[in-house]
Design a protein around this motif. Structure first.
Motif, short mmCIF file in Angstrom:
data_model
loop_
_atom_site.label_atom_id
_atom_site.label_comp_id
_atom_site.label_asym_id
_atom_site.label_seq_id
_atom_site.Cartn_x
_atom_site.Cartn_y
_atom_site.Cartn_z
N GLU A 31 63.10 36.86 8.53
CA GLU A 31 62.38 35.91 8.36
C GLU A 31 62.04 35.09 9.66
O GLU A 31 61.07 34.76 9.85
N THR A 37 51.53 25.21 9.68
CA THR A 37 51.57 25.99 8.44
C THR A 37 52.64 25.63 7.51
O THR A 37 52.40 25.74 6.34
N LEU A 54 57.13 36.39 15.64
CA LEU A 54 56.11 37.34 15.63
C LEU A 54 54.55 36.74 15.51
O LEU A 54 53.74 36.98 16.01
N LEU A 55 54.50 35.74 14.43
CA LEU A 55 53.45 35.33 13.83
C LEU A 55 53.21 34.09 14.70
O LEU A 55 51.99 33.40 14.42
N LYS A 114 51.50 25.41 15.72
CA LYS A 114 50.85 26.19 14.53
C LYS A 114 51.85 26.40 13.34
O LYS A 114 51.56 26.06 12.36
N GLY A 115 53.32 26.56 13.69
CA GLY A 115 54.31 26.48 12.65
C GLY A 115 54.24 25.09 11.93
O GLY A 115 54.45 25.06 10.79
N LEU A 131 59.97 37.46 11.86
CA LEU A 131 58.46 37.29 11.44
C LEU A 131 57.84 36.12 11.93
O LEU A 131 56.72 35.78 12.58
N GLY A 132 58.71 35.15 11.77
CA GLY A 132 58.24 33.54 12.34
C GLY A 132 57.79 33.83 13.80
O GLY A 132 56.76 33.16 14.13
N LEU A 138 54.99 31.10 14.58
CA LEU A 138 55.32 29.92 13.95
C LEU A 138 56.59 28.99 14.48
O LEU A 138 56.81 28.12 14.36
#
Length: 215
Positions: free
Chosen positions: A157, A183, A163-164, A179-180, A160-161, A166
């Motif tokens: 998790e 989101t 990577l994206l 951005k996070g 991925l956070g 966030l």
């Protein structure tokens, strides 16, 4: 409004977005995504003018002032009709019926309407969700509560956070990006509609439901 609050002596202001619950007869409706983004940007701008820091997704506070939030505490006990309690192994909701709540108290009975028993994984997920609300995820806090490393429990998790875009790595753990934060706002809205809305609607109708199936 936020200027008025701080000029009147407030040290912390939470600007919760309007949520349209299914059981409420609201004439107004929530803002669209575009206007919500504009609102968040505006709040960030004026918070700097007021010399405040963003301490949570919707909360701004004066610098060097202790922040307040009940939902982000690791454990708490709720008193009163509809109050919740969270401890290490379970989450409890008191009956929404004031009459039934008083009857239980007068008969020395616990007024719990529903209980969610946590597994270690679900308890850790609950902690992660509400600590993301504060924009910061501390390794040390997690280890003290769960006696294990944050990266060990949420390795995929967290990867991925990052990577994206966030979250970002910090000295203490991780921090949500702008951005996070936005989101998270969208995720919290979905959580509210799928969990809180359904749960509250049923509990307002039934004092002692046998169970609630969320999905």
């Amino acid at each position: 409004m936020i200027f008025t609050a701080f000029n009147s002596g407030a040290t912390q202001v939470s600007t919760y977005p309007f949520i349209d619950f299914s059981y409420a007869n609201n004439q107004s409706k929530p803002l669209g995504k575009k206007h919500k983004k504009e609102l968040f940007k505006y709040l960030e701008t004026i918070s700097k003018e007021l010399q405040c820091t963003r301490t949570a997704v919707w909360t701004f506070g004066k610098k060097d002032i202790p922040k307040y939030s009940s939902i982000t505490r690791d454990n708490f006990i709720g008193f009163g009709s509809s109050a919740t309690t969270i401890l290490r192994d379970f989450f409890k909701i008191n009956t929404f019926s004031v009459t039934e709540y008083i009857r239980c108290i007068n008969n020395n009975k616990i007024p719990t309407s529903l209980t969610l028993n946590f597994t270690k994984r679900t308890r850790a997920l609950y902690w992660l969700f509400w600590n993301c609300y504060t924009l910061k995820i501390h390794n040390g806090h997690f280890k003290r509560l769960f006696n294990t490393e944050l990266e060990h429990t949420f390795k995929l998790e967290l990867w991925l956070g990052i990577l994206l875009g966030l979250i970002s790595k910090t000295k203490e753990g991780y921090e949500l990006t702008k951005k996070g934060a936005y989101t998270y706002h969208l995720v919290e809205q979905a959580y509210t509609h799928h969990y809180i809305d359904k749960t509250w609607r049923i509990l307002k109708q039934e004092a002692w439901p046998d169970e609630i199936k969320l999905y």
